[in-house]
Write a protein that holds these residues in place. Sequence first.
Motif, short mmCIF file in Angstrom:
data_model
loop_
_atom_site.label_atom_id
_atom_site.label_comp_id
_atom_site.label_asym_id
_atom_site.label_seq_id
_atom_site.Cartn_x
_atom_site.Cartn_y
_atom_site.Cartn_z
N ALA A 79 0.85 -1.40 -0.06
CA ALA A 79 0.01 -0.08 0.08
C ALA A 79 0.86 1.39 -0.15
O ALA A 79 0.72 2.39 -0.82
CB ALA A 79 -0.98 -0.17 1.15
N ALA A 80 2.01 1.21 0.75
CA ALA A 80 2.74 2.48 0.78
C ALA A 80 3.41 2.65 -0.58
O ALA A 80 3.60 3.65 -1.06
CB ALA A 80 3.84 2.00 1.98
N ARG A 81 4.02 1.65 -1.17
CA ARG A 81 4.40 1.63 -2.40
C ARG A 81 3.53 2.31 -3.38
O ARG A 81 3.92 3.27 -4.38
CB ARG A 81 5.14 0.33 -3.23
CG ARG A 81 6.41 -0.38 -2.36
CD ARG A 81 6.42 -1.63 -2.75
NE ARG A 81 7.57 -2.15 -2.17
CZ ARG A 81 7.93 -3.54 -2.25
NH1 ARG A 81 7.13 -4.55 -3.01
NH2 ARG A 81 8.67 -4.03 -1.58
N ILE A 82 2.34 1.89 -3.35
CA ILE A 82 1.46 2.09 -4.51
C ILE A 82 1.07 3.76 -4.17
O ILE A 82 0.76 4.63 -5.14
CB ILE A 82 0.04 1.31 -4.31
CG1 ILE A 82 0.52 -0.03 -4.84
CG2 ILE A 82 -0.86 1.94 -5.05
CD1 ILE A 82 -0.76 -1.25 -4.70
N VAL A 83 0.71 3.96 -2.76
CA VAL A 83 0.43 5.45 -2.67
C VAL A 83 1.36 6.40 -3.20
O VAL A 83 1.34 7.57 -3.69
CB VAL A 83 0.17 5.50 -0.89
CG1 VAL A 83 0.05 7.19 -0.51
CG2 VAL A 83 -1.22 4.77 -0.80
N ILE A 84 2.98 6.12 -2.69
CA ILE A 84 3.88 6.94 -3.07
C ILE A 84 3.95 7.06 -4.60
O ILE A 84 4.07 8.26 -5.02
CB ILE A 84 5.26 6.36 -2.61
CG1 ILE A 84 5.25 6.50 -1.08
CG2 ILE A 84 6.37 7.23 -2.92
CD1 ILE A 84 6.58 5.90 -0.37
N VAL A 85 3.98 6.14 -5.39
CA VAL A 85 4.10 6.17 -6.76
C VAL A 85 2.72 6.86 -7.42
O VAL A 85 3.01 7.74 -8.27
CB VAL A 85 4.15 4.62 -7.51
CG1 VAL A 85 4.10 4.78 -9.04
CG2 VAL A 85 5.36 4.02 -6.82
N ALA A 86 1.61 6.45 -6.88
CA ALA A 86 0.29 7.35 -7.45
C ALA A 86 0.37 8.82 -7.16
O ALA A 86 -0.11 9.44 -8.06
CB ALA A 86 -0.90 6.72 -6.66
N ALA A 87 0.81 9.03 -5.94
CA ALA A 87 0.93 10.53 -5.62
C ALA A 87 2.08 11.06 -6.45
O ALA A 87 1.87 12.19 -7.08
CB ALA A 87 1.47 10.75 -4.17
N ALA A 88 3.15 10.42 -6.74
CA ALA A 88 4.26 11.06 -7.72
C ALA A 88 3.74 11.16 -9.06
O ALA A 88 3.92 12.25 -9.88
CB ALA A 88 5.51 10.35 -7.61
#
Length: 216
Positions: A79-88
Amino acid sequence: MNPPPQPAARAVRRGYAVAGAVLAFMWLGETNEPAWAHAVRATFLLLLLPPLLLRTNRALTAAFHESAHPRRALARLIAARIVIVAAALAAGAFLGHLMNPQAADDTRAFVVRVLCVLLTIPLQIRFAYRARAKGAHPADRPTLSAPRVMGAKLGLIAAALLLQMLIDPYVAEAQVITAVVIAATVTALGPRLHAKLLITPAPQATGRRSPARATT
């Protein structure tokens, strides 16, 4: 020093092939953007992602390795990986709009990129459990250095910008050709330079917990 095991070498090559495809996909952006806009967007993402993603990934991977409830820990990691990439990606799309307000709405392209990230979840689960089964704690393994990764990728972006500017007057699909060259370069040169992008962790105290082997 003994050469790395063949499965590890295959994993490195596979990882750089995926990275090359991702970088090429990032470069494409909007077809009506000039080359400098591609470079600015890609540079922004490269400056934003590695520091956040590598540090978060390192901490949560260690927690997954040590947790008595690996499924929950792995869910937090992914979840943390996806949130960071999606936010970027969202920030990159907003930057593109600021650079070219007259461009068509690229919401669909953003959604496609996020869906591609979500499609990696099964692979992330598989690789995470495979790495955990090997038993070595993540803090004991060499890890990618964010400054070195950023430097290598910025050099790649500069070369890609120069290439597209040189060929743009002569070919109709300079952007696509440049993206293909990016993917091929990362796939071919990444494994050869991989060792130079790693840092070896300092020796840790012995109080660290061993991997827990619960299955829930």
